[in-house]
Enzyme design. Structure first.
Site, PDB file in Angstrom:
ATOM      1  N   GLN A  86      19.975   5.170 -19.557  1.00 34.46           N
ATOM      2  CA  GLN A  86      19.223   5.575 -20.747  1.00 34.46           C
ATOM      3  C   GLN A  86      20.132   5.974 -21.900  1.00 34.46           C
ATOM      4  OE1 GLN A  86      17.643   9.106 -18.416  1.00 34.46           O
ATOM      5  NE2 GLN A  86      17.655  10.001 -20.459  1.00 34.46           N
ATOM      6  N   ASN A 407      18.716   7.306 -10.352  1.00 36.41           N
ATOM      7  CA  ASN A 407      18.767   7.946 -11.659  1.00 36.41           C
ATOM      8  C   ASN A 407      18.889   6.872 -12.741  1.00 36.41           C
ATOM      9  OD1 ASN A 407      18.862   9.937 -13.601  1.00 36.41           O
ATOM     10  ND2 ASN A 407      20.668  10.957 -12.797  1.00 36.41           N
TER      11      ASN A 407
END
Length: 466
Positions: A86, A407
């Protein structure tokens, strides 16, 4: 620490009884002298100081024995593809949700790996959050500007973070697309500037709508003004993120090198290749506080992003119920979106979430005894980050002892980006899992039919995952 020091930790607050130290409300010179003498008397404190000053608190309180225990291997492990990143954005809730969805696309099309566009839902989320904010301003025109509600609404109107139900509303309305059909832009991977300028405009417009209301403008007139404001938001988003496609053609190859070409709208692609019935997925939370009894459903006032969408809804259950549901879903081959407080007791480089691996109590010779309930009540902890469970290790006694976590911080932490969570850490710092209703008991199904209790906008369960 030696045995004598371990005994001291049983009563870490030691009051000095010296008559030379007066009980003054201010820190006197005598007090400071006594503090220094107490510190210097313990050689372990001096050793701890030398270690922390040189290496930092984090590196100085690692328990390496726990790292050896938390192996990155699991009795149940799902094929999840390559870890995503991200970058400098707070889109973990999107990445986690898209990671659960892309597994379905990979399986259906027999792909080694693929990503769904994270820029695409970011565009629509910023647009919808802007509209949501302005609608909330229109609904609170007579609220005092210096009141707690207005302070809350104005604080962070288009933050990157979100909740599962908010993402589900975006997907229902706009669908999903492969990453290649709307790739990352500079500002999708580093959202700080975009959020800053959108926030500046939204606060300006909040002021204007309130001023126009005072001057006697009707709701219809104000909503017409809001429409011109939303046109500006759309323009700013297109310039920063690119225009989202109404339809696309995507080309790729499967595991056997077979060429694939798909032409579709985002909604068609989601329906055919993801195929999740989003209304079947519910949020189970663990909030063991007195104001939120277990076995009740909850919602949070003013929490959302899509006007007209479904309200955020939670069912509060004991933590073991969350674990049981997550294991059942993974046993059936489906990963689990979850929310936790990732900054608590974690080792980033190792990709490890473990209460026992990080021991500030040993370093500082003081306990940190707050319970999960107390941490929520006193704002020490709340959900801050969303990730995906893609595995769990079931021990010989039939109970989980560690969890496999996908993650969205890239492959350079953990094992190619996959983390390990101890079961104790799950109990202490995991607050939410998203589960298909078919993995719930009949009793839990019936609980979902309750009218949700509305929580205040600033309740800890109203936090957003970044």
């Amino acid at each position: 620490m030696n045995t004598s020091q371990n005994k001291k930790r049983e009563n870490p607050v030691r009051l000095t009884t010296s008559v030379s130290v007066e009980l003054s409300p201010s820190l006197t010179a005598a007090m400071l002298t006594q503090f220094e003498e107490d510190f210097n008397r313990e050689s372990a404190y001096v050793s701890a100081m030398n270690a922390a000053v040189k290496n930092g608190i984090g590196a100085s309180c690692i328990d390496y024995e726990e790292i050896r225990f938390c192996q990155n291997n699991f009795s149940i492990s799902l094929d999840a593809g390559q870890v995503t990143n991200q970058k400098q954005s707070g889109r973990c809730w999107m990445f986690a949700a898209l990671n659960t969805m892309r597994q379905r696309v990979m399986k259906k099309l027999k792909l080694k790996n693929m990503e769904l566009s994270q820029n695409y839902p970011l565009f629509w989320d910023k647009l919808e959050k802007s509209n949501w904010f302005l609608e909330n301003i229109l609904a609170t025109l007579d609220e005092p500007l210096d009141g707690r509600l207005m302070h809350h609404l104005l604080a962070d109107p288009v933050a990157d973070g979100g909740q599962w139900d908010m993402f589900a509303d975006l997907v229902k309305k706009y669908g999903v697309i492969p990453q290649e059909t709307m790739p990352e832009s500079f500002d999708s991977s580093a959202t700080k500037d975009l959020t800053k300028y959108l926030t500046l405009k939204l606060r300006e417009w909040a002021m204007r709508l309130r001023d126009e209301h005072v001057q006697g403008k009707s709701q219809n007139e104000l909503r017409a003004l809001k429409k011109t404001m939303m046109s500006e938001v759309y323009r700013m988003l297109c310039i920063s993120l690119g225009k989202p496609p109404a339809s696309f053609t995507w080309e790729t190859r499967d595991k056997d090198d077979k060429f694939i070409r798909i032409s579709a709208t985002p909604q068609e692609f989601f329906k055919k290749y993801v195929g999740m019935k989003l209304d079947d997925y519910v949020s189970l939370i663990n909030a063991p506080t007195k104001d939120k009894p277990f076995y009740k459903t909850y919602t949070v006032r003013y929490l959302g992003n899509v006007a007209g969408g479904n309200p955020v809804r939670y069912l509060n259950l004991p933590i073991e119920d969350l674990k049981k549901a997550a294991i059942a879903q993974m046993k059936a081959g489906e990963s689990v979106w979850f929310g936790s407080d990732v900054q608590q007791r974690f080792l980033k480089t190792e990709g490890l979430l473990s209460v026992k691996a990080v021991r500030p109590d040993l370093l500082f010779d003081t306990e940190f005894p707050l319970t999960k309930e107390q941490r929520l009540d006193y704002r020490e902890s709340l959900m801050t980050h969303a990730m995906t469970f893609t595995g769990v290790n079931i021990a010989d006694d039939g109970k989980p002892n560690r969890w496999r976590v996908e993650n969205s911080w890239g492959k350079d932490v953990g094992k190619e980006g996959f983390w390990v969570m101890s079961d104790e850490w799950f109990s202490e710092f995991t607050y939410q899992v998203v589960i298909n209703k078919k993995y719930l008991s009949k009793k839990q199904h019936d609980m979902l039919e309750q009218k949700p209790i509305e929580l205040a906008p600033w309740d800890p369960m109203g936090s957003l995952a970044f």
